[in-house]
Write an enzyme that holds these catalytic residues in place. Structure first.
Site, PDB file in Angstrom:
ATOM      1  N   GLY A  24       0.786  -1.239   0.000  1.00  0.00           N
ATOM      2  CA  GLY A  24       0.000   0.000   0.000  1.00  0.00           C
ATOM      3  C   GLY A  24       0.813   1.282   0.000  1.00  0.00           C
ATOM      4  O   GLY A  24       0.330   2.311   0.464  1.00  0.00           O
ATOM      5  N   SER A  25       2.018   1.245  -0.573  1.00  0.00           N
ATOM      6  CA  SER A  25       2.787   2.498  -0.598  1.00  0.00           C
ATOM      7  C   SER A  25       2.128   3.520  -1.521  1.00  0.00           C
ATOM      8  O   SER A  25       2.164   4.719  -1.250  1.00  0.00           O
ATOM      9  CB  SER A  25       4.244   2.243  -0.987  1.00  0.00           C
ATOM     10  OG  SER A  25       4.351   1.857  -2.333  1.00  0.00           O
ATOM     11  N   LYS A  39     -16.448 -14.619  -8.769  1.00  0.00           N
ATOM     12  CA  LYS A  39     -15.994 -13.219  -8.849  1.00  0.00           C
ATOM     13  C   LYS A  39     -17.199 -12.288  -8.927  1.00  0.00           C
ATOM     14  O   LYS A  39     -17.227 -11.232  -8.302  1.00  0.00           O
ATOM     15  CB  LYS A  39     -15.120 -13.046 -10.103  1.00  0.00           C
ATOM     16  CG  LYS A  39     -14.614 -11.638 -10.279  1.00  0.00           C
ATOM     17  CD  LYS A  39     -13.763 -11.470 -11.520  1.00  0.00           C
ATOM     18  CE  LYS A  39     -12.462 -12.178 -11.398  1.00  0.00           C
ATOM     19  NZ  LYS A  39     -11.298 -11.400 -11.852  1.00  0.00           N
ATOM     20  N   MET A  58      -4.247  -7.253  -7.017  1.00  0.00           N
ATOM     21  CA  MET A  58      -3.692  -8.350  -7.815  1.00  0.00           C
ATOM     22  C   MET A  58      -4.779  -9.262  -8.404  1.00  0.00           C
ATOM     23  O   MET A  58      -4.692 -10.489  -8.311  1.00  0.00           O
ATOM     24  CB  MET A  58      -2.723  -9.171  -6.952  1.00  0.00           C
ATOM     25  CG  MET A  58      -1.577  -8.346  -6.394  1.00  0.00           C
ATOM     26  SD  MET A  58      -0.611  -7.509  -7.677  1.00  0.00           S
ATOM     27  CE  MET A  58       0.308  -8.913  -8.290  1.00  0.00           C
ATOM     28  N   LEU A  60      -7.817  -9.534 -11.829  1.00  0.00           N
ATOM     29  CA  LEU A  60      -8.471  -8.925 -12.985  1.00  0.00           C
ATOM     30  C   LEU A  60      -9.847  -8.431 -12.555  1.00  0.00           C
ATOM     31  O   LEU A  60     -10.532  -9.095 -11.774  1.00  0.00           O
ATOM     32  CB  LEU A  60      -8.642  -9.960 -14.100  1.00  0.00           C
ATOM     33  CG  LEU A  60      -7.420 -10.232 -14.968  1.00  0.00           C
ATOM     34  CD1 LEU A  60      -7.763 -11.300 -15.994  1.00  0.00           C
ATOM     35  CD2 LEU A  60      -6.943  -8.972 -15.651  1.00  0.00           C
ATOM     36  N   ILE A  61     -10.234  -7.271 -13.063  1.00  0.00           N
ATOM     37  CA  ILE A  61     -11.560  -6.734 -12.752  1.00  0.00           C
ATOM     38  C   ILE A  61     -12.587  -7.449 -13.646  1.00  0.00           C
ATOM     39  O   ILE A  61     -12.369  -7.628 -14.846  1.00  0.00           O
ATOM     40  CB  ILE A  61     -11.573  -5.205 -13.006  1.00  0.00           C
ATOM     41  CG1 ILE A  61     -10.569  -4.500 -12.076  1.00  0.00           C
ATOM     42  CG2 ILE A  61     -12.971  -4.630 -12.851  1.00  0.00           C
ATOM     43  CD1 ILE A  61     -10.881  -4.561 -10.601  1.00  0.00           C
ATOM     44  N   ASN A  73      -5.698   2.064 -13.466  1.00  0.00           N
ATOM     45  CA  ASN A  73      -4.668   1.228 -12.841  1.00  0.00           C
ATOM     46  C   ASN A  73      -3.290   1.846 -13.036  1.00  0.00           C
ATOM     47  O   ASN A  73      -3.066   2.592 -13.995  1.00  0.00           O
ATOM     48  CB  ASN A  73      -4.685  -0.162 -13.493  1.00  0.00           C
ATOM     49  CG  ASN A  73      -3.686  -1.125 -12.872  1.00  0.00           C
ATOM     50  OD1 ASN A  73      -3.536  -1.161 -11.639  1.00  0.00           O
ATOM     51  ND2 ASN A  73      -2.999  -1.895 -13.689  1.00  0.00           N
ATOM     52  N   HIS A  97       0.792   0.649 -13.380  1.00  0.00           N
ATOM     53  CA  HIS A  97       1.582  -0.549 -13.656  1.00  0.00           C
ATOM     54  C   HIS A  97       3.050  -0.164 -13.788  1.00  0.00           C
ATOM     55  O   HIS A  97       3.371   0.812 -14.475  1.00  0.00           O
ATOM     56  CB  HIS A  97       1.079  -1.202 -14.951  1.00  0.00           C
ATOM     57  CG  HIS A  97       1.767  -2.490 -15.249  1.00  0.00           C
ATOM     58  ND1 HIS A  97       1.460  -3.659 -14.582  1.00  0.00           N
ATOM     59  CD2 HIS A  97       2.764  -2.793 -16.097  1.00  0.00           C
ATOM     60  CE1 HIS A  97       2.246  -4.628 -15.036  1.00  0.00           C
ATOM     61  NE2 HIS A  97       3.043  -4.124 -15.952  1.00  0.00           N
TER      62      HIS A  97
HETATM   63  C1  GRF Z   1       3.024  -0.939  -7.696  1.00  0.00           C
HETATM   64  O1  GRF Z   1       4.290  -1.077  -8.267  1.00  0.00           O
HETATM   65  C2  GRF Z   1       1.988  -0.849  -8.777  1.00  0.00           C
HETATM   66  O2  GRF Z   1       2.452  -0.259  -9.954  1.00  0.00           O
HETATM   67  C3  GRF Z   1       1.656  -2.288  -9.040  1.00  0.00           C
HETATM   68  O3  GRF Z   1       1.709  -2.895  -7.770  1.00  0.00           O
HETATM   69  C4  GRF Z   1       2.609  -2.189  -6.939  1.00  0.00           C
HETATM   70  C5  GRF Z   1       1.894  -1.870  -5.658  1.00  0.00           C
HETATM   71  O4  GRF Z   1       2.774  -1.412  -4.673  1.00  0.00           O
HETATM   72  N1  GRF Z   1       0.401  -2.423  -9.734  1.00  0.00           N
HETATM   73  P1  GRF Z   1       2.212  -0.796  -3.315  1.00  0.00           P
HETATM   74  O5  GRF Z   1       1.332  -1.840  -2.646  1.00  0.00           O
HETATM   75  O6  GRF Z   1       1.461   0.453  -3.654  1.00  0.00           O
HETATM   76  O7  GRF Z   1       3.443  -0.511  -2.501  1.00  0.00           O
END
Ligand code: GRF
Length: 193
Positions: A12-13, A65, A90, A92-93, A107, A109
């Site tokens: 969750g950073s 789902k 993590m 798929l929607i 999203n 990525h």
């Molecule tokens: C991030 O690198 C994001 O791009 C990817 O998953 C990671 C999530 O990191 N989809 P965090 O949980 O926000 O630290």
């Protein structure tokens, strides 16, 4: 102020960076709900410390789902959410969420899509030996990291980098770029109403 939900499964950073941006008046939207499919994930403690409501659930306790997404949609409606931002969610929607929030799911990525979709994009780029990778923010469709691109930023991989320094560089971009994009999108929506 538009209400947004963040979906996350892990540390969750990005979630934290988005909430900090709101606290510092840089977001133009209110983070009103965290949705998490991993009840043990560290992001949940972060949300609690930041006083953000949490909806966490265990997918395997549902028949499908469709079933858990219908419950998520109810929660989102309850909180008056108009945008969903995936930040390390993590999964798929599926069609229930896609139909209810069409065009309003975004999203982030950690690669320059369409290169290196799916899991461990930083590791994939590192193994491939590319000299440039980066971050992509895109709309979500039914595919894996395939929706229309909103923003991208590149990172040069230097000879002196390790996978760890590359990861840090990518995360630093994510933590700045995602709040900027949210701010821009929320402002556009506000004006068109
Ligand atoms: C991030 O690198 C994001 O791009 C990817 O998953 C990671 C999530 O990191 N989809 P965090 O949980 O926000 O630290």
């Amino acid at each position: 102020m538009k209400k947004i939900a963040v979906f996350a499964s892990g540390s969750g950073s990005n979630f934290e960076a988005i909430v900090r941006a709101e606290q510092e008046g840089r977001l133009g939207a209110a983070v009103s709900l965290l949705v998490c499919d991993q009840p043990q994930a560290a992001v949940i403690q972060k949300a609690e410390a930041l006083n953000i409501p949490v909806f966490s659930f265990l997918p395997k306790q549902y028949s499908s789902k469709q079933a858990f997404e219908e419950e998520i949609v109810q929660e989102l409606e309850h909180y008056g959410i108009s945008f969903i931002f995936l930040a390390g969610y993590m999964r798929l929607i599926g069609s229930a969420l896609l139909h209810a929030f069409e065009g309003n799911i975004i999203n982030i990525h950690p690669s320059l899509l369409p290169a290196f979709p799916g899991k461990d994009a930083i590791g994939q780029a590192w193994e491939a030996g590319v000299k440039i990778t980066g971050v992509t923010i895109h709309y979500v469709d039914e595919g894996m990291d395939t929706g229309r691109i909103i923003a991208q930023e590149a990172v040069n991989i230097r000879r002196t980098d390790s996978k760890e320094t590359l990861t840090n560089a990518i995360q630093a971009i994510e933590h700045r770029l995602y709040p900027e994009v949210i701010d821009e999108l929320a402002g556009k929506l506000e004006r068109s109403f």
